[in-house]
Design an enzyme around this catalytic site. Structure first.
Site, mmCIF file in Angstrom:
data_model
loop_
_atom_site.group_PDB
_atom_site.id
_atom_site.type_symbol
_atom_site.label_atom_id
_atom_site.label_comp_id
_atom_site.label_asym_id
_atom_site.label_seq_id
_atom_site.Cartn_x
_atom_site.Cartn_y
_atom_site.Cartn_z
ATOM 1 N N LYS A 90 -17.801 20.077 45.762
ATOM 2 C CA LYS A 90 -19.241 19.314 45.554
ATOM 3 C C LYS A 90 -19.656 19.704 44.304
ATOM 4 O O LYS A 90 -19.874 18.826 43.364
ATOM 5 C CB LYS A 90 -20.133 19.573 46.522
ATOM 6 C CG LYS A 90 -21.237 18.895 46.561
ATOM 7 C CD LYS A 90 -22.212 18.566 47.757
ATOM 8 C CE LYS A 90 -23.381 17.934 47.641
ATOM 9 N NZ LYS A 90 -24.148 17.611 48.693
ATOM 10 N N GLU B 38 -17.631 18.039 57.039
ATOM 11 C CA GLU B 38 -17.878 17.826 55.470
ATOM 12 C C GLU B 38 -17.005 18.666 54.734
ATOM 13 O O GLU B 38 -16.314 18.583 53.593
ATOM 14 C CB GLU B 38 -19.381 18.350 55.078
ATOM 15 C CG GLU B 38 -20.462 17.474 55.836
ATOM 16 C CD GLU B 38 -20.713 16.064 55.036
ATOM 17 O OE1 GLU B 38 -20.081 15.835 54.330
ATOM 18 O OE2 GLU B 38 -21.752 15.406 55.682
ATOM 19 N N ARG C 160 -19.507 10.815 41.734
ATOM 20 C CA ARG C 160 -20.252 11.418 42.678
ATOM 21 C C ARG C 160 -20.190 10.513 44.080
ATOM 22 O O ARG C 160 -20.415 10.949 45.013
ATOM 23 C CB ARG C 160 -21.756 11.693 42.570
ATOM 24 C CG ARG C 160 -22.394 12.508 43.475
ATOM 25 C CD ARG C 160 -23.805 12.943 43.078
ATOM 26 N NE ARG C 160 -24.431 13.826 44.201
ATOM 27 C CZ ARG C 160 -25.631 14.678 44.334
ATOM 28 N NH1 ARG C 160 -25.983 14.778 43.138
ATOM 29 N NH2 ARG C 160 -25.906 15.119 45.497
ATOM 30 N N LYS D 87 -30.088 16.351 46.125
ATOM 31 C CA LYS D 87 -30.721 14.981 46.813
ATOM 32 C C LYS D 87 -31.577 15.703 48.036
ATOM 33 O O LYS D 87 -31.312 16.372 48.577
ATOM 34 C CB LYS D 87 -29.406 14.430 47.575
ATOM 35 C CG LYS D 87 -28.602 13.655 46.661
ATOM 36 C CD LYS D 87 -27.808 12.628 47.427
ATOM 37 C CE LYS D 87 -27.043 11.836 46.556
ATOM 38 N NZ LYS D 87 -26.070 10.774 47.387
ATOM 39 N N HIS E 169 -24.291 13.946 62.680
ATOM 40 C CA HIS E 169 -24.198 13.376 61.252
ATOM 41 C C HIS E 169 -22.604 13.796 60.921
ATOM 42 O O HIS E 169 -21.743 12.890 60.686
ATOM 43 C CB HIS E 169 -24.996 14.076 60.195
ATOM 44 C CG HIS E 169 -24.381 13.828 58.693
ATOM 45 N ND1 HIS E 169 -24.618 12.214 58.268
ATOM 46 C CD2 HIS E 169 -23.879 14.264 57.801
ATOM 47 C CE1 HIS E 169 -24.432 12.367 57.077
ATOM 48 N NE2 HIS E 169 -23.650 13.342 56.756
ATOM 49 N N GLU F 273 -25.131 10.178 40.706
ATOM 50 C CA GLU F 273 -24.117 9.301 41.464
ATOM 51 C C GLU F 273 -24.348 7.820 40.524
ATOM 52 O O GLU F 273 -24.462 6.781 41.320
ATOM 53 C CB GLU F 273 -25.052 9.165 42.905
ATOM 54 C CG GLU F 273 -23.871 8.534 43.715
ATOM 55 C CD GLU F 273 -24.238 8.581 45.172
ATOM 56 O OE1 GLU F 273 -24.646 9.558 45.656
ATOM 57 O OE2 GLU F 273 -23.824 7.538 45.910
ATOM 58 N N ARG G 105 -46.294 17.040 41.195
ATOM 59 C CA ARG G 105 -45.525 16.560 40.357
ATOM 60 C C ARG G 105 -44.351 17.431 40.028
ATOM 61 O O ARG G 105 -43.324 17.461 39.209
ATOM 62 C CB ARG G 105 -45.831 16.321 38.996
ATOM 63 C CG ARG G 105 -46.880 15.121 39.078
ATOM 64 C CD ARG G 105 -47.285 14.844 37.605
ATOM 65 N NE ARG G 105 -48.521 13.662 37.886
ATOM 66 C CZ ARG G 105 -49.680 13.939 37.592
ATOM 67 N NH1 ARG G 105 -49.883 15.243 37.498
ATOM 68 N NH2 ARG G 105 -50.619 13.090 37.881
ATOM 69 N N HIS H 169 -22.402 6.217 58.382
ATOM 70 C CA HIS H 169 -23.732 5.894 58.692
ATOM 71 C C HIS H 169 -23.996 4.706 59.591
ATOM 72 O O HIS H 169 -25.086 4.646 60.265
ATOM 73 C CB HIS H 169 -24.406 5.670 57.120
ATOM 74 C CG HIS H 169 -24.743 6.850 56.563
ATOM 75 N ND1 HIS H 169 -24.605 6.817 55.055
ATOM 76 C CD2 HIS H 169 -24.804 8.125 56.793
ATOM 77 C CE1 HIS H 169 -24.919 7.920 54.734
ATOM 78 N NE2 HIS H 169 -25.102 8.653 55.583
ATOM 79 N N ASN I 170 -19.215 10.161 49.093
ATOM 80 C CA ASN I 170 -19.767 9.215 50.267
ATOM 81 C C ASN I 170 -18.383 8.973 51.164
ATOM 82 O O ASN I 170 -18.502 8.082 52.204
ATOM 83 C CB ASN I 170 -20.087 8.088 49.783
ATOM 84 C CG ASN I 170 -21.504 8.505 49.152
ATOM 85 O OD1 ASN I 170 -22.162 9.299 49.479
ATOM 86 N ND2 ASN I 170 -21.886 7.521 48.285
ATOM 87 N N HIS J 110 -18.604 8.135 54.954
ATOM 88 C CA HIS J 110 -20.094 7.917 54.999
ATOM 89 C C HIS J 110 -20.568 6.607 55.305
ATOM 90 O O HIS J 110 -21.550 6.268 55.757
ATOM 91 C CB HIS J 110 -20.838 8.815 53.873
ATOM 92 C CG HIS J 110 -21.060 10.219 54.277
ATOM 93 N ND1 HIS J 110 -20.138 10.893 54.030
ATOM 94 C CD2 HIS J 110 -21.918 11.002 54.407
ATOM 95 C CE1 HIS J 110 -20.286 12.284 54.237
ATOM 96 N NE2 HIS J 110 -21.736 12.237 54.446
#
Ligand SMILES: NC(=O)c1ccc[n+]([C@@H]2O[C@H](COP(=O)([O-])OP(=O)(O)OC[C@H]3O[C@@H](n4cnc5c(N)ncnc54)[C@H](O)[C@@H]3O)[C@@H](O)[C@H]2O)c1
Ligand SMILES: [Zn+2]
Length: 345
Positions: free
Chosen positions: A214, A178, A228, A136, A257, A224, A114, A239, A232, A235
């Site tokens: 960031k 980025e 936030r 993330k 990426h 997010e 956990r 993506h 993206n 992206h």
């Protein structure tokens, strides 16, 4: 240089210093607990070993390099190795590698017993500039990227720019996309530094300024639900391109990426002059400005990928240097939005 991510009880330091990998013991207890060091087969082994050497009870576990390791199979193997090593609730997982190792290691730490302590030591420009901070973590499920995951903040992030010396040039450049993103949405001086050709000589400044952008955004919106989303930028389309033409599984000759993000940013810049400047910056860095990919395929992929369904999609636009806007548009506005080069030229 040091930054602190201020997230109340989940706050942590981000250390950016040449050679800091060999000094991890200064930032965390490596003596009185077991340490599971996760890396991948493409990361020079000496980086993970440098961490393990500082631990009283450390072990190095190496997964195969590549996006394919962000899978349930590898995840299961890592958890099994953590258990076999006798890692307990108060022990530590240290990720040494790029975004793949960081995402996988972070999720293993988030879910094992956990949740146990996690420290990220990113070794690619992409992970040093972007993915190592923010919490993330995640895995892919088949072809669907990052569909499994958790927010799990690291206890510390140690960024050693010396590790970039062994990174292949294309990987080095990939992560700079980025930084271009960070500059465009929030830091004109960073954009201008890249424009002036400072990426190599001033890589530490590039990393620092990108992280600062960031950090501020994540502090304002850890999970997010609002600002936030700005991260993206590039992206949404990126993506889509990545799904069609990106490196994935056995497809090893695709786009990275950052390369997809570079392509995804261009149509989202509203100011024509800024779009032209960005194109020139990307070219100068060695990032692609044209895909040649079939935009119908990208469109189909974006529709398929839309997590949770819905008839609208939120895109981030940059109206001018250093600012951004979130627009929610109907899914059927996507074809017009794409504006991608179809290879006709
Ligand atoms: N969590 C986040 O917020 C976030 C953000 C952006 C991207 N990501 C994820 O990051 C991943 C991509 O990360 P990446 O671009 O770092 O790729 P990567 O982790 O696959 O690393 C690229 C390659 O470089 C090798 N490598 C790593 N460090 C090296 C070094 N110092 N010297 C030589 N080789 C080295 C790796 O073995 C790998 O083959 C994707 O899975 C993406 O989804 C996550
Ligand atoms: Zn990204």
């Amino acid at each position: 240089m040091k930054l602190t991510m201020n997230l109340a009880a989940r706050s942590y330091d981000i250390i950016l210093k040449r050679g800091c990998l060999a000094n991890l013991y200064q930032f965390t207890d490596l003596t009185h607990r077991k340490v599971f060091v996760l890396t991948d087969s493409g990361v020079p082994a000496r980086y993970a070993q440098a961490v393990a050497d500082q631990c009283a009870q450390g072990t190095v576990y190496t997964v195969p390099q590549g996006e394919g390791s962000k899978s349930l199979k590898t995840y299961g193997a890592v958890l099994g190795a953590m258990l076999a090593f006798g890692l307990g609730r108060r022990d530590l997982l240290v990720a040494v590698g790029g975004g793949v190792v960081g995402d996988l290691g972070g999720f293993c730490a988030a879910s094992y017993m956990r949740g146990i302590d996690f420290i990220n030591c990113p070794t690619t420009t992409l992970s040093q500039i972007d993915s190592s901070i923010g919490g993330k973590t995640g895995l892919d499920l088949g072809d669907t990227k990052n569909i499994i995951g958790a927010f799990w903040q690291p206890r510390a992030v140690l960024i050693d720019p010396d590790t970039l010396a062994t990174l292949p040039r294309r990987q080095f450049v990939n992560g700079l996309a980025e930084a271009v993103k960070a500059g465009l949405i929030a830091d004109p001086a960073l954009f201008e530094l890249l424009e002036a050709g400072g990426a190599d000589a001033e890589i530490e400044t590039v990393i620092y300024r990108s992280l600062l952008v960031k950090k501020k955004i994540v502090e304002a919106d850890e999970r997010e639900s609002g600002p936030r989303k700005a991260l993206n930028f590039g992206h949404t389309i990126g993506h889509g391109i990545e799904a069609v033409k990106g490196v994935r599984g056995r497809r090893t000759n695709g786009l990275y990426h950052g390369e997809c993000v570079a392509l995804g940013m261009l149509p989202m810049i509203e100011d024509r002059k800024l779009q032209k400047r960005t194109r020139a910056v990307l070219r100068k860095l060695g990032l692609p400005v044209r895909t040649g990919v079939d935009k119908q395929k990208v469109l189909a992929q974006m529709q398929h990928d839309k997590k949770g369904g819905g008839s609208t999609i939120t895109v981030i636009r940059v109206p001018g240097l250093g600012c951004w806007r979130a627009d929610t548009v109907p899914m059927d506005a996507l074809p017009a939005l794409l504006g991608l080069d179809t290879g006709k030229e």
